[in-house]
Design a protein around this motif. Sequence first.
Motif, PDB file in Angstrom:
ATOM      1  N   GLN A  28      30.335  54.383  19.187  1.00 39.39           N
ATOM      2  CA  GLN A  28      29.254  53.732  20.031  1.00 39.39           C
ATOM      3  C   GLN A  28      27.849  54.019  19.741  1.00 39.39           C
ATOM      4  OE1 GLN A  28      27.509  55.940  21.944  1.00 39.39           O
ATOM      5  NE2 GLN A  28      28.634  57.620  21.330  1.00 39.39           N
ATOM      6  N   ARG A  29      27.026  53.204  20.506  1.00 37.91           N
ATOM      7  CA  ARG A  29      25.543  53.352  20.050  1.00 37.91           C
ATOM      8  C   ARG A  29      24.831  53.622  21.277  1.00 37.91           C
ATOM      9  NH1 ARG A  29      25.965  48.884  16.464  1.00 37.91           N
ATOM     10  NH2 ARG A  29      23.898  48.087  17.010  1.00 37.91           N
ATOM     11  N   ALA A  30      25.237  54.507  22.142  1.00 35.98           N
ATOM     12  CA  ALA A  30      24.441  54.714  23.363  1.00 35.98           C
ATOM     13  C   ALA A  30      23.209  55.358  23.280  1.00 35.98           C
ATOM     14  CB  ALA A  30      25.248  55.518  24.379  1.00 35.98           C
ATOM     15  N   ASN A  31      23.256  56.136  21.933  1.00 37.67           N
ATOM     16  CA  ASN A  31      21.768  56.895  21.462  1.00 37.67           C
ATOM     17  C   ASN A  31      20.645  55.680  21.278  1.00 37.67           C
ATOM     18  OD1 ASN A  31      23.305  56.005  19.163  1.00 37.67           O
ATOM     19  ND2 ASN A  31      21.959  57.118  17.835  1.00 37.67           N
ATOM     20  N   GLU A  32      21.113  54.652  20.444  1.00 36.47           N
ATOM     21  CA  GLU A  32      20.276  53.525  20.380  1.00 36.47           C
ATOM     22  C   GLU A  32      19.886  52.855  21.783  1.00 36.47           C
ATOM     23  OE1 GLU A  32      21.726  50.606  17.563  1.00 36.47           O
ATOM     24  OE2 GLU A  32      22.026  52.255  16.099  1.00 36.47           O
ATOM     25  N   PHE A  33      20.543  52.726  22.702  1.00 39.66           N
ATOM     26  CA  PHE A  33      20.082  52.070  24.209  1.00 39.66           C
ATOM     27  C   PHE A  33      18.954  53.128  24.623  1.00 39.66           C
ATOM     28  CE2 PHE A  33      21.474  52.049  28.729  1.00 39.66           C
ATOM     29  CZ  PHE A  33      20.984  50.948  29.183  1.00 39.66           C
ATOM     30  N   GLU A  34      19.166  54.451  24.380  1.00 40.41           N
ATOM     31  CA  GLU A  34      17.969  55.190  24.730  1.00 40.41           C
ATOM     32  C   GLU A  34      16.948  54.979  24.108  1.00 40.41           C
ATOM     33  OE1 GLU A  34      20.530  59.094  26.557  1.00 40.41           O
ATOM     34  OE2 GLU A  34      19.806  59.186  24.476  1.00 40.41           O
ATOM     35  N   PRO A  61      29.078  47.056  20.051  1.00 38.23           N
ATOM     36  CA  PRO A  61      28.546  48.233  20.598  1.00 38.23           C
ATOM     37  C   PRO A  61      26.990  48.481  20.419  1.00 38.23           C
ATOM     38  CG  PRO A  61      29.166  48.500  18.192  1.00 38.23           C
ATOM     39  CD  PRO A  61      29.874  47.158  18.748  1.00 38.23           C
ATOM     40  N   PRO A 120      27.424  45.778  25.199  1.00 40.06           N
ATOM     41  CA  PRO A 120      28.750  46.689  25.245  1.00 40.06           C
ATOM     42  C   PRO A 120      29.634  46.300  26.492  1.00 40.06           C
ATOM     43  CG  PRO A 120      26.822  47.754  25.702  1.00 40.06           C
ATOM     44  CD  PRO A 120      26.255  46.509  25.187  1.00 40.06           C
TER      45      PRO A 120
END
Length: 404
Positions: A80-86, A319, A323
Amino acid sequence: MKTLPTLYRNATLCTLAGDDWGLIEHGALFSRDGRIAWLGPEAQLPIALAREVQAEHVLQGALLTPALIDCHTHLVYGGQRANEFELRLEGASYAEIARAGGGILSTVSATRAADEAQLLDAAGRRLRNWLGEGVGTLEIKSGYGLTLADEARCLRVARRLQERTGLSIRATFLGAHSLPPEFAGRADDYVNALCAWLRELHAQGLVDAVNAFCESIAFSPAQVRRVFTAARQLGLPVKLHAEQLSDQGGAALAAEFSALSCDHLEHLGEAGIAAMRAAGTVAVLLPGAYYFLRETRLPPVAALRAAGVPIAVSTDHNPGTSPGSSLLLTINMACTLFRLTPLEAVRGVTVNAARALGLPDRGQLAPGLRADLAVWQLDHPRELAYWFGHRPCSRLIVAGQELS
Ligand code: NIG
Ligand code: FE
């Protein structure tokens, strides 16, 4: 598969067979061998058909529509890419993250690291959300493997998801999604390689259509042309991620190849619209990606509408840019963000989504079409675009088989 002659009674039918909702109150629908054999006001059910019925479902006034169709997803991937969302919330752009080696390539690493069982398990768990929302057909693109073996694994997972769930799944080869690190600085060599892989994957029966990402951070129109030429040699239809971040002339190129659809289109211009119209190419709008990237440029909905280009709507589940896993929320967004009418949005996940996949046998209720049906605890189909966060689907039938 053989299914019993089945009658669905006392329903409000929403056929979407003409330009309107196509409502039939106190309606009935008769299916046999996975196809719709008859539909109409229940009082007019022919006696000969009534005698044939072996299974009957009284729907107590519930709404019966064609099962929904999600015509653009990237459901099979690792991580998943939640870090890139941040990072994006802190100001980094999608393109900057991609150029720095994140973005699609970070999902490629995670996907390569996952085995087939892990990918199948993760995608299967996600897919339950679509099943619960009355979706009967789903398109899945590869594009996070970017080697022959890794693309094949993802496409096999798409095939296995159909066997496992009973949903109708279309598999699209998206080798031209991003340049993998082992081909850095050699994009043309990579295009040669992926065209050879396409022939191999097609021979294995793993490909229903071919897609590419035409963008400054991905592939040029000239490179996409080579991919599409290879697809055409195999008789495979093409689709394109077009004009998402800039106007590359991708839509006009895709139209030259009679593309089934061009998708995203926030930066689509007049020439692209005219070309799509002439080719009968569907415009697939992806409000989830628009929302999640906090895009401000709207796709040219009024111009598409005025030109008579068919409009579909899809989750673009992936992702990086979208998402979300709710097609119902997506059609609500298509109305609130893109100003589609509820009827346009619902047609966008039924009749026009079928067209975007080259599947004329579904997306409406009419005799001879597949018995892909969804039953909803709703009074009117406009509510499909109205509620969000609700699960009003009470049954899903695909090719005459009850799935939920
Ligand atoms: O449809 N535009 C290209 N592909 C996806 C994003 C893929 C990703 O960021 O992982 C899309 O938005
Ligand atoms: Fe996409």
